[in-house]
Structure formats: C-alpha cells, structure tokens
Scaffold this motif. Structure first.
Motif, PDB file in Angstrom:
ATOM      1  N   PHE A 165       4.943  46.486  16.132  1.00 51.56           N
ATOM      2  CA  PHE A 165       6.024  45.906  16.933  1.00 51.56           C
ATOM      3  C   PHE A 165       6.487  46.870  18.021  1.00 51.56           C
ATOM      4  O   PHE A 165       6.799  48.036  17.752  1.00 51.56           O
ATOM      5  N   LEU A 166       6.515  46.373  19.252  1.00 46.32           N
ATOM      6  CA  LEU A 166       6.989  47.101  20.440  1.00 46.32           C
ATOM      7  C   LEU A 166       6.235  48.413  20.662  1.00 46.32           C
ATOM      8  O   LEU A 166       6.796  49.401  21.153  1.00 46.32           O
ATOM      9  N   PHE A 200      15.850  46.829  22.648  1.00 47.82           N
ATOM     10  CA  PHE A 200      15.531  45.447  22.309  1.00 47.82           C
ATOM     11  C   PHE A 200      16.804  44.630  22.071  1.00 47.82           C
ATOM     12  O   PHE A 200      16.935  43.494  22.544  1.00 47.82           O
ATOM     13  N   SER A 207      10.330  37.944  16.669  1.00 46.96           N
ATOM     14  CA  SER A 207       9.615  38.756  17.652  1.00 46.96           C
ATOM     15  C   SER A 207       8.706  39.804  17.018  1.00 46.96           C
ATOM     16  O   SER A 207       7.729  40.243  17.636  1.00 46.96           O
ATOM     17  N   SER A 208       9.009  40.222  15.793  1.00 49.00           N
ATOM     18  CA  SER A 208       8.375  41.405  15.200  1.00 49.00           C
ATOM     19  C   SER A 208       6.874  41.268  14.972  1.00 49.00           C
ATOM     20  O   SER A 208       6.172  42.269  14.888  1.00 49.00           O
ATOM     21  N   LEU A 259       5.467  40.670  19.609  1.00 49.15           N
ATOM     22  CA  LEU A 259       5.771  41.389  20.840  1.00 49.15           C
ATOM     23  C   LEU A 259       5.169  42.794  20.877  1.00 49.15           C
ATOM     24  O   LEU A 259       5.258  43.549  19.905  1.00 49.15           O
ATOM     25  N   TRP A 260       4.602  43.129  22.036  1.00 49.40           N
ATOM     26  CA  TRP A 260       4.112  44.489  22.290  1.00 49.40           C
ATOM     27  C   TRP A 260       5.135  45.296  23.085  1.00 49.40           C
ATOM     28  O   TRP A 260       5.131  46.529  23.035  1.00 49.40           O
ATOM     29  N   SER A 261       5.993  44.610  23.821  1.00 52.49           N
ATOM     30  CA  SER A 261       6.989  45.302  24.631  1.00 52.49           C
ATOM     31  C   SER A 261       8.219  44.420  24.761  1.00 52.49           C
ATOM     32  O   SER A 261       8.164  43.214  24.531  1.00 52.49           O
ATOM     33  N   ILE A 262       9.315  45.053  25.157  1.00 54.80           N
ATOM     34  CA  ILE A 262      10.578  44.337  25.311  1.00 54.80           C
ATOM     35  C   ILE A 262      10.484  43.448  26.545  1.00 54.80           C
ATOM     36  O   ILE A 262      10.102  43.899  27.625  1.00 54.80           O
ATOM     37  N   GLU A 263      10.837  42.192  26.377  1.00 56.73           N
ATOM     38  CA  GLU A 263      10.734  41.252  27.500  1.00 56.73           C
ATOM     39  C   GLU A 263      11.904  41.411  28.453  1.00 56.73           C
ATOM     40  O   GLU A 263      12.997  41.773  28.056  1.00 56.73           O
TER      41      GLU A 263
END
Length: 283
Positions: free
Chosen positions: A42-43, A209, A275-276, A279-283
C-alpha cells in the motif's frame, strides 16, 4: 525467517553487515515501514519517494523504483510464505573509514525485513498521554525517517510497554507535535486539525493520505501550531501510522473521547480499507 540483503534472499542468521558500516557507526541510514495487504504494498510509491528524497539528503547514491522493490518484495514474501505482512526497507550508508565522511556513499547496504500480520480488521483504540520528554528538533532542515531514534525510545520508556497507550510529544515551545510512532489528528465540527510539518514532525505517509481523504469528504483541514489545551474540546481524536493504520483515541489526558464510534474516523477507516489493496500512491 528469510531477509532480503543486497539483492539476495538469505536466512536471518546469515544476514550480516560490516561493523564499519556508517549506518552503525554514525547513524547514517534511513528506513520505511509499510504494510502488504493481500500481496499489495500500500502506497509504495509515496514511501519510495520519501526514501529517495532522504537518500539524497544523506548523500547516499541509491534510488529505488517501484518495479525494483516490487520484485524484491515478491521474492521475499514467497520465501517466507506471507500474504499480509509488515515490511521494513532499511538502507544504511555502507562501509567507510572511521571518521566523518564528506564524499558520497556509493555502496549502501539494503535490507528488507518481513513479519507476518493478520488480515486487517477493526480499529484498535488507545489512550493518549502527553509526554514530559520534549520532541527533539530534526537533525537537518526536515525530519527524515532515519536511524536516529533515541528520542522515541526514551519516550517509550516514559510511558512503559502498555500497548493501548500512545505518548504525544510537545515541541520545546509547548506545541503539539506527534506521537512516539504516529501522527495526530483531531476534529472539531467540519474541520480536521493536525500539527504542521514545520513543528519538526515526520510527514507520515498515512498522514498525507488522511489529509487527502478528509478533503475528499469536503472537510476543512488546518495544519498549524496548536497548544495541548486546544485538543480538549475536540469531537474526535485519532493517530495514524502505516502499520497501525488509523487508531481512534478513547481518552486524551483524562478527557473521554468517542474512540472508534466517532463518525469521521469511521468514514476515514472505510476509505483506508477500500484503498489499501489497490493504491500505489496518494491520489
């Protein structure tokens, strides 16, 4: 248990570094901790962005890409048989002469540790207490996620090993800073408050986030310098980090809080959970 060491997966007993590593001698090193959710880091992009920025500050000549780390994590998780895991990606400066080095570090040591975690579940509540020990100022212009952890360790000793208590640092000037291993937030009405990065705190990835998620809920977000008494009138309080996620506060300095029954913390937790795994990055 298997550990990633400089491109190889080795048994933990075989994972060694030189005593001349400047990460050991002088604390020249950085790390990132994050969670794997059903195989997804995540992220990860945000963690690597922060790590790469810190490596540049420390003059360590190494930069990480998503594909490189994703591949390393796959091999490490497969070797250990983990699907949900705690990850610590650790970069130390590498071997040097005894003495303070000015030249760039060209051969850092890269270690990745993994520990198994249960599937993410309900939020765990904690009590928050103000620490007598003050938050130290960053070693440089901004706080890095570095090996310099004495301030945190001394703070943990102050509150003891009770797992359901988080200590909250104040700055030397008496402003709210951050938790021992977390960032802190509180809500009043439709406004979410959190200490500014300029107080000397670590700009946590989960912190970033949550700020974006709160704005997505059409909340006002105010980052600033706040006194501890300003938190007493909060409607909700919670702390965050990448492993414990969102932790609602049930009691703040003896003042009762709603904990996980708070409406905003519930909404943010739902967003976090959805999201966990993607997601690779914060939108």
């Amino acid at each position: 248990m298997f550990i990633y060491v400089n491109g190889e997966i080795v048994n933990k007993e075989a994972a060694v570094i030189s005593p001349f590593d400047h990460g050991y001698l002088y604390g020249m090193g950085l790390f990132e901790t994050f969670r794997i959710y059903d195989g997804h880091p995540f992220l990860l992009d945000n963690h690597l962005e922060r790590l790469n920025m810190g490596l540049e500050v420390l003059n360590i000549q190494k930069r990480f890409t998503r594909e490189e780390v994703k591949d390393a994590l796959k091999h490490l998780l497969d070797a250990n048989g983990f699907t949900n895991a705690y990850i610590r990606l650790n970069v130390s400066a590498g071997v040097g002469e005894v003495g303070l080095q000015v030249e760039p570090y060209q051969k850092p040591n890269v270690l990745i540790f993994a520990k198994p975690l249960q599937e993410a579940g309900e939020m765990a509540e904690k009590k928050a207490v103000l620490l007598k020990l003050k938050r130290n100022t960053p070693e440089g212009l901004t706080r890095l996620k570095s090996h310099h952890y004495m301030n945190n360790i001394l703070a943990k000793r102050e509150i003891g090993s009770t797992p359901d208590v988080e200590g909250i640092f104040l700055t030397e000037e008496g402003h709210i800073a951050e938790g021992i291993v977390s960032n802190i937030f509180w809500r009043k009405g439709k406004t979410l408050y959190t200490p500014a990065v300029e107080t000397g705190i670590l700009n946590g990835i989960t912190r970033q986030f949550i700020i974006q998620a709160a704005k997505g809920l059409e909340m006002d977000v105010e980052e600033g310098f706040f006194r501890p008494t300003e938190v007493f009138t909060a409607d909700e309080i919670f702390v965050t980090n990448s492993i414990q996620e969102i932790v609602p506060i049930l009691e703040y300095e003896g003042h009762q809080m709603p904990g996980k029954s708070g409406p905003i913390v519930q909404k943010l937790h739902q967003i976090y959970r959805e999201s966990s795994v993607v997601l690779w990055s914060i939108e």
